[in-house]
Design a protein around this motif. Structure first.
Motif, PDB file in Angstrom:
ATOM      1  N   PHE A  13     -20.151 -21.458   8.265  1.00 45.77           N
ATOM      2  CA  PHE A  13     -19.398 -21.304   9.427  1.00 45.77           C
ATOM      3  C   PHE A  13     -19.929 -20.379  10.325  1.00 45.77           C
ATOM      4  CE2 PHE A  13     -15.974 -18.759  11.261  1.00 45.77           C
ATOM      5  CZ  PHE A  13     -15.366 -19.529  12.150  1.00 45.77           C
ATOM      6  N   PHE A  14     -20.152 -20.527  11.757  1.00 43.72           N
ATOM      7  CA  PHE A  14     -20.822 -19.417  12.631  1.00 43.72           C
ATOM      8  C   PHE A  14     -19.632 -18.616  13.244  1.00 43.72           C
ATOM      9  CE2 PHE A  14     -24.113 -22.308  11.474  1.00 43.72           C
ATOM     10  CZ  PHE A  14     -25.161 -21.589  11.387  1.00 43.72           C
ATOM     11  N   HIS A  15     -19.805 -17.734  13.382  1.00 47.66           N
ATOM     12  CA  HIS A  15     -18.600 -16.947  14.010  1.00 47.66           C
ATOM     13  C   HIS A  15     -19.718 -15.600  14.963  1.00 47.66           C
ATOM     14  CE1 HIS A  15     -14.529 -15.691  14.633  1.00 47.66           C
ATOM     15  NE2 HIS A  15     -14.561 -14.594  14.265  1.00 47.66           N
ATOM     16  N   PRO A  16     -19.826 -16.240  16.119  1.00 47.02           N
ATOM     17  CA  PRO A  16     -20.773 -15.397  17.104  1.00 47.02           C
ATOM     18  C   PRO A  16     -19.771 -14.421  17.739  1.00 47.02           C
ATOM     19  CG  PRO A  16     -20.372 -17.569  18.149  1.00 47.02           C
ATOM     20  CD  PRO A  16     -19.673 -17.793  16.716  1.00 47.02           C
ATOM     21  N   LEU A  17     -20.438 -13.491  18.291  1.00 43.86           N
ATOM     22  CA  LEU A  17     -19.835 -12.457  19.295  1.00 43.86           C
ATOM     23  C   LEU A  17     -19.273 -13.099  20.627  1.00 43.86           C
ATOM     24  CD1 LEU A  17     -22.592  -9.348  19.170  1.00 43.86           C
ATOM     25  CD2 LEU A  17     -20.369  -9.550  17.906  1.00 43.86           C
ATOM     26  N   ALA A  18     -19.832 -14.117  21.051  1.00 44.60           N
ATOM     27  CA  ALA A  18     -19.421 -14.943  22.039  1.00 44.60           C
ATOM     28  C   ALA A  18     -17.928 -15.378  22.031  1.00 44.60           C
ATOM     29  CB  ALA A  18     -20.226 -15.841  22.670  1.00 44.60           C
ATOM     30  N   ALA A  19     -17.493 -15.702  20.720  1.00 44.61           N
ATOM     31  CA  ALA A  19     -16.347 -16.132  20.498  1.00 44.61           C
ATOM     32  C   ALA A  19     -15.385 -15.346  19.730  1.00 44.61           C
ATOM     33  CB  ALA A  19     -16.503 -17.341  19.071  1.00 44.61           C
ATOM     34  N   GLY A  20     -15.928 -13.988  19.705  1.00 44.21           N
ATOM     35  CA  GLY A  20     -15.025 -12.861  19.367  1.00 44.21           C
ATOM     36  C   GLY A  20     -15.581 -11.893  18.174  1.00 44.21           C
ATOM     37  N   GLY A  21     -16.538 -12.758  17.292  1.00 47.63           N
ATOM     38  CA  GLY A  21     -17.230 -11.934  16.529  1.00 47.63           C
ATOM     39  C   GLY A  21     -16.307 -11.422  15.112  1.00 47.63           C
ATOM     40  N   CYS A  22     -16.714 -10.243  14.396  1.00 50.71           N
ATOM     41  CA  CYS A  22     -16.053 -10.077  13.214  1.00 50.71           C
ATOM     42  C   CYS A  22     -15.916  -8.413  13.313  1.00 50.71           C
ATOM     43  CB  CYS A  22     -16.538 -10.512  12.011  1.00 50.71           C
ATOM     44  SG  CYS A  22     -16.320 -12.370  11.883  1.00 50.71           S
ATOM     45  N   HIS A  23     -14.901  -7.934  13.007  1.00 44.86           N
ATOM     46  CA  HIS A  23     -14.898  -6.436  12.999  1.00 44.86           C
ATOM     47  C   HIS A  23     -14.802  -6.061  11.543  1.00 44.86           C
ATOM     48  CE1 HIS A  23     -14.322  -5.454  17.295  1.00 44.86           C
ATOM     49  NE2 HIS A  23     -13.675  -6.553  17.409  1.00 44.86           N
ATOM     50  N   PHE A  24     -15.216  -4.571  11.440  1.00 43.76           N
ATOM     51  CA  PHE A  24     -15.294  -4.164   9.999  1.00 43.76           C
ATOM     52  C   PHE A  24     -13.809  -3.641   9.608  1.00 43.76           C
ATOM     53  CE2 PHE A  24     -15.236  -0.260   7.446  1.00 43.76           C
ATOM     54  CZ  PHE A  24     -16.355  -0.768   6.197  1.00 43.76           C
ATOM     55  N   SER A  25     -13.475  -4.123   8.358  1.00 45.49           N
ATOM     56  CA  SER A  25     -12.270  -3.448   7.779  1.00 45.49           C
ATOM     57  C   SER A  25     -12.394  -3.340   6.314  1.00 45.49           C
ATOM     58  CB  SER A  25     -11.285  -4.495   8.195  1.00 45.49           C
ATOM     59  OG  SER A  25     -10.042  -4.026   7.630  1.00 45.49           O
ATOM     60  N   ASP A  26     -12.484  -1.972   5.798  1.00 51.19           N
ATOM     61  CA  ASP A  26     -12.617  -1.824   4.650  1.00 51.19           C
ATOM     62  C   ASP A  26     -11.392  -1.822   3.682  1.00 51.19           C
ATOM     63  OD1 ASP A  26     -14.272  -1.459   2.120  1.00 51.19           O
ATOM     64  OD2 ASP A  26     -14.162   0.674   2.348  1.00 51.19           O
ATOM     65  N   GLU A  27     -10.393  -1.326   4.276  1.00 53.69           N
ATOM     66  CA  GLU A  27      -9.220  -1.142   3.753  1.00 53.69           C
ATOM     67  C   GLU A  27      -8.062  -1.016   4.576  1.00 53.69           C
ATOM     68  OE1 GLU A  27      -8.081  -1.853   0.298  1.00 53.69           O
ATOM     69  OE2 GLU A  27     -10.060  -1.734  -0.312  1.00 53.69           O
TER      70      GLU A  27
END
Length: 91
Positions: free
Chosen positions: A65-79
Motif C-alpha cells: 500500500f503506497f501512502h505518498p505525501l501528495a495523498a496526505g502522507g503519514c505522521h509520527f505518533s509513538d503514543e
C-alpha cells in the motif's frame, strides 16, 4: 535498532519503520473483523518542512500500500499508536 537509539534519528528515504493500519470499520456490537496492527513500511519520501511527516510503502500480508505525501502522507505518533501513523520499530 533499539528504541533508545531511534529517538535521536531523523527519518530518511529507505529507512524501515512501523505503520499502524486502520483496521476494518467497527461493527454495531463494537467488534472489528481486523483490528489495527503494526505493519512493516519503507520510507519513500520525507517532508522538507516536517521530517517526521513521511510518504510510506506499507508491506501488508496481502500486498503493498503506497501512502505518498501528495495523498496526505503519514505522521509520527509513538503514543498513542493510532491508525494511519508511523513509529520506530521496537525491540
Amino acid at each position: 535498532m533499539s528504541s533508545c537509539d531511534s529517538k535521536d534519528l531523523t527519518p530518511r528515504v529507505g529507512f524501515t519503520v512501523h505503520y499502524v493500519s486502520h483496521g476494518t470499520p467497527v461493527r454495531e456490537d463494537g467488534t472489528q473483523a481486523f483490528t489495527p496492527a503494526c505493519r512493516a513500511a519503507i520510507v519513500t519520501e520525507v517532508d522538507e518542512d516536517d521530517p517526521f511527516h513521511l510518504g510510506l510503502c506499507v508491506l501488508n500480508p496481502t500486498g503493498q500500500f503506497f501512502h505518498p505525501l501528495a495523498a496526505g502522507g503519514c505522521h509520527f505518533s509513538d503514543e498513542p499508536r493510532e491508525g494511519g501513523t508511523w513509529h520506530w520499530i521496537d525491540d
